[in-house]
Design an enzyme around this catalytic site. Sequence first.
Site, mmCIF file in Angstrom:
data_model
loop_
_atom_site.group_PDB
_atom_site.id
_atom_site.type_symbol
_atom_site.label_atom_id
_atom_site.label_comp_id
_atom_site.label_asym_id
_atom_site.label_seq_id
_atom_site.Cartn_x
_atom_site.Cartn_y
_atom_site.Cartn_z
ATOM 1 N N LYS A 103 42.293 54.131 53.283
ATOM 2 C CA LYS A 103 41.925 53.644 51.955
ATOM 3 C C LYS A 103 40.738 54.435 51.456
ATOM 4 C CE LYS A 103 43.199 50.253 49.129
ATOM 5 N NZ LYS A 103 44.478 49.531 49.069
ATOM 6 N N GLY A 214 45.367 37.383 37.732
ATOM 7 C CA GLY A 214 45.390 38.844 37.575
ATOM 8 C C GLY A 214 46.548 39.232 36.681
ATOM 9 N N GLY A 216 46.987 42.608 35.684
ATOM 10 C CA GLY A 216 46.953 44.068 35.682
ATOM 11 C C GLY A 216 48.302 44.628 36.097
ATOM 12 N N ASN A 217 48.285 45.790 36.759
ATOM 13 C CA ASN A 217 49.543 46.436 37.129
ATOM 14 C C ASN A 217 50.393 45.555 38.047
ATOM 15 O OD1 ASN A 217 51.512 48.509 37.431
ATOM 16 N ND2 ASN A 217 50.605 48.976 39.419
ATOM 17 N N GLY A 219 49.900 41.935 38.843
ATOM 18 C CA GLY A 219 50.157 40.596 38.295
ATOM 19 C C GLY A 219 51.006 40.621 37.033
HETATM 20 N N1 GLU Z 1 47.017 50.405 46.783
HETATM 21 C C1 GLU Z 1 48.287 49.883 47.147
HETATM 22 C C2 GLU Z 1 48.151 48.922 48.304
HETATM 23 O O1 GLU Z 1 47.117 48.316 48.511
HETATM 24 C C3 GLU Z 1 49.327 50.972 47.371
HETATM 25 C C4 GLU Z 1 49.028 51.971 48.410
HETATM 26 C C5 GLU Z 1 49.982 53.171 48.416
HETATM 27 O O2 GLU Z 1 50.881 53.218 47.591
HETATM 28 O O3 GLU Z 1 49.770 54.050 49.265
HETATM 29 O O4 GLU Z 1 49.080 48.657 49.004
#
Ligand code: GLU
Length: 406
Positions: A103, A214, A216-217, A219
């Site tokens: 992350k 939420g 956003g994308n 929710g």
């Molecule tokens: N940020 C998203 C998650 O928390 C997607 C991660 C990704 O597509 O690599 O799962």
Amino acid sequence: MPNPFENAMTQLNKVAKIKNFSDEFIAHLHEPNKIKKILIPIKMDDGSEKAFEGYRVQYNDALGPYKGGIRYHPLTEINEVKALAFWMTLKCAVADIPMGGGKGGITVDPKNLSKGELERLSRGWVRGLSDILGPHKDVPAPDVNTTPEIMAWMADEYAKITGDKTGATFTGKPINVGGSLGRENATGLGGFYVFNSLREQIKLPKKCTIAIQGFGNVGGHAARIFTENGHTVIAVSDSKSAIFKKDGLDLKKVEAHKKKTGGLKNFEDAKNITNEELLELPCDLLVPAAFENVITDANASKIKAKAILELANGPLTPEADEILFKNNIPIIPDILANSGGVTVSYFEWEQNLKQEHWTEKEVFKKLKQKMEKASKEMLEKAKEYKTSLRMGAFILALERIQQKML
Ligand code: GLU
């Protein structure tokens, strides 16, 4: 504010009491493989220079290259990124995709930046970290406040630095620069497939009333998908406010209202409520789709929903988890419920590497299969160990990771 990484480690210690994993394996998972912090200096539009703190945590790559989004938020800090990277490790394992967990983030409020500043910052993040990224090393993606456009800038910067031609180092890209059809709504849709697979088990009716935190994308798409499938969304919220209408919200009109007024407040005859009140509404399904730690020991006993679908990462603290478990409120855990996003990211990576373009229909079909299989396997583990769905998902994931690490 509870520390998300401590919460994640509490979950890990809890699973180690349910299933006898080796102490060495559990100890190994208490630390990420690599933490990289960088300072990203950028030129601001007024000519001044400002530096922002950026991160990448590479948690575990036993199953494949590190995978996970990049978050831009003023409260983003290393403990949050570490927790999110740990959950990504388990998420990829539950969804059974050959990727590890990572992350990234930048401590910034992107709303205070111009588009040019945002682009320079995003390119700066890649410059500072390019040596540890790559299609077979670490593949970032969008997360809170990061968009396909930002992924396009990052992919371009990475290609300029390294000469990489695959385009497979970033996922969640716009379609015209190698993105996959279906990625945009994949998290919401994946959550819906998971919910559908488990609905009867968790004793919810065919038509549910739903409150979603939420808009956003994640929710926003989830609200639309559940409505299209006959469910009734009775409440939604954004970071500023929440609205509630007992017989259901017309989401197209809500979206138009948000566009016009910049918020959700005063939508037609819906009631203005707070984000906290939304969480405590009586409904069939509560969907936290925003941030960590929104349900804690302070409000868990006030939850009146019959079940929870965690589309956010880490929305419940371990204490809240215990309280809800005792109150017989089933929780479909984040590492399965929101794994549709990374699953379609994996499809994007695969398409880039093979130079293929799948139709949206194909993507959704494969996503559905993955989500149904993972839901079934999680449920079997939960039953076998007589434990919660979350612990079932943890056992499923950890068994897969351990097998590769032996
Ligand atoms: N940020 C998203 C998650 O928390 C997607 C991660 C990704 O597509 O690599 O799962």
